[in-house]
Scaffold this motif. Structure first.
Motif, PDB file in Angstrom:
ATOM      1  N   MET A   1       0.830  -1.203   0.000  1.00 35.88           N
ATOM      2  CA  MET A   1       0.000   0.000   0.000  1.00 35.88           C
ATOM      3  C   MET A   1       0.862   1.249   0.000  1.00 35.88           C
ATOM      4  SD  MET A   1      -3.187  -0.714  -0.209  1.00 35.88           S
ATOM      5  CE  MET A   1      -3.949   0.796   0.367  1.00 35.88           C
ATOM      6  N   SER A   2       1.983   1.189   0.761  1.00 32.59           N
ATOM      7  CA  SER A   2       2.872   2.344   0.808  1.00 32.59           C
ATOM      8  C   SER A   2       3.487   2.611  -0.552  1.00 32.59           C
ATOM      9  CB  SER A   2       3.967   2.107   1.847  1.00 32.59           C
ATOM     10  OG  SER A   2       4.877   3.182   1.865  1.00 32.59           O
ATOM     11  N   SER A   3       3.866   1.528  -1.256  1.00 31.57           N
ATOM     12  CA  SER A   3       4.437   1.676  -2.589  1.00 31.57           C
ATOM     13  C   SER A   3       3.409   2.217  -3.571  1.00 31.57           C
ATOM     14  CB  SER A   3       4.966   0.338  -3.079  1.00 31.57           C
ATOM     15  OG  SER A   3       5.430   0.429  -4.400  1.00 31.57           O
ATOM     16  N   LEU A   4       2.170   1.732  -3.462  1.00 36.00           N
ATOM     17  CA  LEU A   4       1.103   2.197  -4.341  1.00 36.00           C
ATOM     18  C   LEU A   4       0.811   3.671  -4.091  1.00 36.00           C
ATOM     19  CD1 LEU A   4      -1.094   1.577  -6.433  1.00 36.00           C
ATOM     20  CD2 LEU A   4      -2.587   0.891  -4.529  1.00 36.00           C
ATOM     21  N   ARG A   5       0.793   4.073  -2.820  1.00 37.89           N
ATOM     22  CA  ARG A   5       0.540   5.471  -2.481  1.00 37.89           C
ATOM     23  C   ARG A   5       1.648   6.379  -3.006  1.00 37.89           C
ATOM     24  NH1 ARG A   5      -0.092   7.178   3.749  1.00 37.89           N
ATOM     25  NH2 ARG A   5       2.178   7.291   3.581  1.00 37.89           N
ATOM     26  N   ALA A   6       2.900   5.918  -2.882  1.00 36.78           N
ATOM     27  CA  ALA A   6       4.023   6.700  -3.386  1.00 36.78           C
ATOM     28  C   ALA A   6       3.948   6.854  -4.904  1.00 36.78           C
ATOM     29  CB  ALA A   6       5.337   6.047  -2.977  1.00 36.78           C
ATOM     30  N   ARG A   7       3.541   5.785  -5.588  1.00 39.92           N
ATOM     31  CA  ARG A   7       3.409   5.845  -7.043  1.00 39.92           C
ATOM     32  C   ARG A   7       2.297   6.813  -7.445  1.00 39.92           C
ATOM     33  NH1 ARG A   7       2.191   0.917  -7.936  1.00 39.92           N
ATOM     34  NH2 ARG A   7       4.341   0.159  -7.706  1.00 39.92           N
ATOM     35  N   ALA A   8       1.169   6.762  -6.730  1.00 32.65           N
ATOM     36  CA  ALA A   8       0.067   7.683  -7.009  1.00 32.65           C
ATOM     37  C   ALA A   8       0.478   9.120  -6.745  1.00 32.65           C
ATOM     38  CB  ALA A   8      -1.147   7.305  -6.160  1.00 32.65           C
ATOM     39  N   TYR A   9       1.263   9.319  -5.689  1.00 35.10           N
ATOM     40  CA  TYR A   9       1.734  10.665  -5.353  1.00 35.10           C
ATOM     41  C   TYR A   9       2.611  11.227  -6.475  1.00 35.10           C
ATOM     42  CZ  TYR A   9       4.297  14.377  -2.935  1.00 35.10           C
ATOM     43  OH  TYR A   9       4.871  15.586  -2.589  1.00 35.10           O
ATOM     44  N   ARG A  10       3.513  10.406  -7.002  1.00 29.31           N
ATOM     45  CA  ARG A  10       4.390  10.865  -8.083  1.00 29.31           C
ATOM     46  C   ARG A  10       3.598  11.234  -9.329  1.00 29.31           C
ATOM     47  NH1 ARG A  10       7.721   6.626  -6.231  1.00 29.31           N
ATOM     48  NH2 ARG A  10       6.919   5.242  -7.879  1.00 29.31           N
ATOM     49  N   ASN A  11       2.500  10.536  -9.564  1.00 29.18           N
ATOM     50  CA  ASN A  11       1.703  10.819 -10.760  1.00 29.18           C
ATOM     51  C   ASN A  11       0.750  11.990 -10.597  1.00 29.18           C
ATOM     52  OD1 ASN A  11       1.881   8.642 -13.121  1.00 29.18           O
ATOM     53  ND2 ASN A  11       2.335   7.623 -11.192  1.00 29.18           N
ATOM     54  N   LEU A  12       0.318  12.266  -9.363  1.00 31.15           N
ATOM     55  CA  LEU A  12      -0.654  13.335  -9.141  1.00 31.15           C
ATOM     56  C   LEU A  12      -0.025  14.652  -8.689  1.00 31.15           C
ATOM     57  CD1 LEU A  12      -3.677  11.508  -7.469  1.00 31.15           C
ATOM     58  CD2 LEU A  12      -3.641  12.681  -9.667  1.00 31.15           C
ATOM     59  N   GLU A  13       1.096  14.586  -8.016  1.00 29.28           N
ATOM     60  CA  GLU A  13       1.754  15.803  -7.541  1.00 29.28           C
ATOM     61  C   GLU A  13       2.766  16.278  -8.588  1.00 29.28           C
ATOM     62  OE1 GLU A  13       2.873  19.062  -5.796  1.00 29.28           O
ATOM     63  OE2 GLU A  13       1.213  17.845  -5.045  1.00 29.28           O
ATOM     64  N   PRO A  14       2.522  17.436  -9.220  1.00 27.13           N
ATOM     65  CA  PRO A  14       3.426  17.896 -10.294  1.00 27.13           C
ATOM     66  C   PRO A  14       4.878  18.032  -9.859  1.00 27.13           C
ATOM     67  CG  PRO A  14       1.394  19.159 -10.301  1.00 27.13           C
ATOM     68  CD  PRO A  14       1.366  18.311  -9.064  1.00 27.13           C
ATOM     69  N   THR A  15       5.108  18.479  -8.629  1.00 23.94           N
ATOM     70  CA  THR A  15       6.487  18.677  -8.169  1.00 23.94           C
ATOM     71  C   THR A  15       7.199  17.353  -7.890  1.00 23.94           C
ATOM     72  OG1 THR A  15       5.706  18.891  -5.882  1.00 23.94           O
ATOM     73  CG2 THR A  15       5.929  20.918  -7.174  1.00 23.94           C
ATOM     74  N   ALA A  16       6.443  16.264  -7.751  1.00 20.68           N
ATOM     75  CA  ALA A  16       7.045  14.959  -7.464  1.00 20.68           C
ATOM     76  C   ALA A  16       7.333  14.149  -8.720  1.00 20.68           C
ATOM     77  CB  ALA A  16       6.133  14.163  -6.532  1.00 20.68           C
ATOM     78  N   TRP A  17       6.816  14.607  -9.876  1.00 19.22           N
ATOM     79  CA  TRP A  17       7.045  13.867 -11.119  1.00 19.22           C
ATOM     80  C   TRP A  17       8.519  13.968 -11.498  1.00 19.22           C
ATOM     81  CZ3 TRP A  17       5.127  10.116 -13.685  1.00 19.22           C
ATOM     82  CH2 TRP A  17       5.379   9.929 -15.040  1.00 19.22           C
ATOM     83  N   PRO A  18       9.213  12.845 -11.658  1.00 17.61           N
ATOM     84  CA  PRO A  18      10.664  12.885 -11.866  1.00 17.61           C
ATOM     85  C   PRO A  18      11.086  13.357 -13.249  1.00 17.61           C
ATOM     86  CG  PRO A  18       9.867  10.630 -11.958  1.00 17.61           C
ATOM     87  CD  PRO A  18       8.707  11.475 -11.549  1.00 17.61           C
ATOM     88  N   HIS A  19      10.171  13.407 -14.187  1.00 18.82           N
ATOM     89  CA  HIS A  19      10.499  13.804 -15.551  1.00 18.82           C
ATOM     90  C   HIS A  19      10.044  15.238 -15.816  1.00 18.82           C
ATOM     91  CE1 HIS A  19      11.407   9.601 -16.137  1.00 18.82           C
ATOM     92  NE2 HIS A  19      10.176   9.277 -15.742  1.00 18.82           N
ATOM     93  N   ARG A  20      10.477  15.770 -16.922  1.00 16.47           N
ATOM     94  CA  ARG A  20      10.111  17.139 -17.271  1.00 16.47           C
ATOM     95  C   ARG A  20       8.641  17.222 -17.680  1.00 16.47           C
ATOM     96  NH1 ARG A  20      13.756  21.079 -21.163  1.00 16.47           N
ATOM     97  NH2 ARG A  20      12.668  23.027 -20.633  1.00 16.47           N
ATOM     98  N   GLY A  21       7.985  18.302 -17.281  1.00 18.44           N
ATOM     99  CA  GLY A  21       6.580  18.476 -17.616  1.00 18.44           C
ATOM    100  C   GLY A  21       5.656  17.745 -16.663  1.00 18.44           C
TER     101      GLY A  21
END
Length: 262
Positions: A1-21
């Motif tokens: 669940m923690s891994s799933l939440r972290a993945r969702a956070y990276r996709n929904l939070e613009p500042t957490a997205w590791p790629h440009r844009g």
């Protein structure tokens, strides 16, 4: 669940997205917001609603469910952000400005199913246009505008103060000069302010204007002053935007350099 939440956070939070844009998910949400606002606008046209009521209702139901699911997921992933970590982190997120805007944009969707034309109901339903404000979380341009305005707040406040003084002075003078000639238009300072606002902002509706020679001379001076009044905050904001964009580019270059070094 923690891994799933972290993945969702990276996709929904613009500042957490590791790629440009933006992430593909956020791009889809941004596009959906624009479409939802478009439908909210055209629903104010009675002829369209009468012909496509069922279709528009179904579309709005889909929008409401999607944005409600997004809102709930954002509450779930809130602790991933340091400022919302801890026991009451989700509660702090729920009372934050972005979360409240999300909630206000979702709630009016429930009123789509109410056929009443009461003013309050219509007004509450039009709050769906607030969804457009949610695009701010996806845009770095909004951050640049906020930074620019904040960095020049004292200069802008000074410009606003000068504008207020000019508005009051020109309205008072027109009241003294034109008040007895046109009492219905310049019979008081508040009445004269309508003319002053239209002139100082260089709009010039033409519905109210001085007729005495002295009044026309003052009108010309006020109109010329209005040109400088508009140019002052424009120049301040242009310089501030340039500085903010340069700061963003510098931060992006530094971040990219760190990523390459790692």
């Amino acid at each position: 669940m923690s891994s799933l939440r972290a993945r969702a956070y990276r996709n929904l939070e613009p500042t957490a997205w590791p790629h440009r844009g933006l992430s593909p998910l956020n791009k889809a949400l941004a596009a959906l917001i624009v479409v939802a606002v478009f439908f909210a606008v055209i629903e104010t046209e009675p002829t369209i609603v009468e012909r496509r009521f069922a279709f528009l209702t179904a579309i709005e139901a889909v929008f409401t469910l999607v944005f409600l699911a997004e809102y709930l997921v954002r509450i779930w992933i809130a602790p991933e952000k340091p400022r919302y970590a801890g026991r009451f982190g989700r509660l702090r997120y729920m009372v934050s400005v972005p979360a409240l805007i999300d909630l206000l944009a979702i709630l009016p969707g429930l009123f789509v199913f109410i056929g009443s034309e009461a003013f309050v109901v219509r007004l509450f339903r039009l709050l769906r246009i607030l969804r457009l404000a949610r695009l701010g979380r996806f845009s770095r341009a909004i951050d640049a505008i906020t930074t620019a305005v904040n960095s020049r707040r004292y200069e802008l406040l000074m410009s606003l103060t000068i504008a207020g003084i000019l508005l009051l002075v020109s309205s008072t003078l027109l009241y003294l000069i034109e008040g007895t000639v046109q009492p219905d238009r310049f019979g008081s300072i508040p009445r004269a302010m309508w003319w002053s606002i239209a002139t100082l902002t260089t709009v010039g509706y033409g519905d109210v204007f001085p007729v005495t020679p002295l009044g026309r001379i003052l009108a010309g001076i006020t109109a010329i002053t209005g040109i400088g009044l508009i140019a002052m905050p424009t120049g301040i904001l242009a310089a501030a935007f340039s500085d903010a964009i340069q700061m963003q580019r510098k931060a992006e270059e530094e971040g990219q350099a760190r990523s390459e070094a790692e």
